[in-house]
Design an enzyme around this catalytic site. Sequence first.
Site, PDB file in Angstrom:
ATOM      1  N   SER A  84       0.331 -28.666  -6.128  1.00 13.77           N
ATOM      2  CA  SER A  84      -0.563 -27.597  -5.972  1.00 13.77           C
ATOM      3  C   SER A  84      -0.327 -26.957  -4.657  1.00 13.77           C
ATOM      4  O   SER A  84       0.959 -26.335  -4.452  1.00 13.77           O
ATOM      5  CB  SER A  84      -1.981 -27.988  -5.925  1.00 13.77           C
ATOM      6  OG  SER A  84      -2.713 -26.770  -6.172  1.00 13.77           O
ATOM      7  N   HIS A 234      -4.541 -30.182 -14.265  1.00 15.29           N
ATOM      8  CA  HIS A 234      -4.108 -29.981 -12.902  1.00 15.29           C
ATOM      9  C   HIS A 234      -3.942 -31.133 -11.871  1.00 15.29           C
ATOM     10  O   HIS A 234      -3.029 -31.447 -11.097  1.00 15.29           O
ATOM     11  CB  HIS A 234      -4.987 -28.869 -12.162  1.00 15.29           C
ATOM     12  CG  HIS A 234      -4.433 -28.423 -10.962  1.00 15.29           C
ATOM     13  ND1 HIS A 234      -2.944 -27.913 -10.687  1.00 15.29           N
ATOM     14  CD2 HIS A 234      -4.798 -28.290  -9.813  1.00 15.29           C
ATOM     15  CE1 HIS A 234      -2.774 -27.631  -9.629  1.00 15.29           C
ATOM     16  NE2 HIS A 234      -4.052 -27.599  -8.753  1.00 15.29           N
TER      17      HIS A 234
END
Length: 253
Positions: A84, A234
């Site tokens: 990320s 994610h």
Amino acid sequence: MIHAKQYGTSGPNLIVIHGLFGNADNWHSIAQSLAENFTIHCVDLPNHGQSDSMPDASYPKMAEAVLNWAHSNNINRFYLLGHSMGGKVAMQMAAIAQAGQIEKLIVVDIAPVDYEPSHTRILEGLKAIDEAQPASRKEADSLLSQYESNLAVRQFLLKSLTKKEQGFGLDLSVKNIADSYSVILKKPEISAAINTPTLFIKGENSDYIVADYQDAIFKLFPQASFKMISGAGHWLHAEKPVPFSSLVKRFLD
């Protein structure tokens, strides 16, 4: 100063960088599973964990801080993995590092593009915890639940909660992160293509990497390859640790 945790003492160096609101401890179980093959260094980014705070935390500044840490620890050649926001820091490091310093790069569920804001309420909740100095973890969770309804997200955020002299506080420079948030959403500052062999790993159920971003990725990372972990979002390394670790080992071997 950058704080880091080391796992293992043999094999090539692998530096691991967490995402926004995270810290080195988020990667504990993955680092343990990879430590048979690599010497793992899980770093806390500036404004996170036990690393120093950094106003105006741009990608070049954060990348330089991690590269300086590596240099001061005589880690001159290494593999690099970032998730990320940490993936953007890793891409920025690949752009400014000396040739050959980063042997292979793994970018986890992020692309070199600008993103829309999605953490505004979370930042408000973290600020509320900072100001309230709650007396217990339960009280902190109750406060945060007014801003974030998802229990799993709250549990992740509260991993940064530690006992302070007065109640509980966060091992996050919340003000610096909030002030830098518009910059964190931007793509890394990369002016020329990077020929480091690079693997992008995507969670099947995540929208952080979509087909529309493929051109932007190949323009900057012509050596890029892609893998997807099915059934993962994610936080794919936490949701599917075994397939994730296997992909990392295969790519780096």
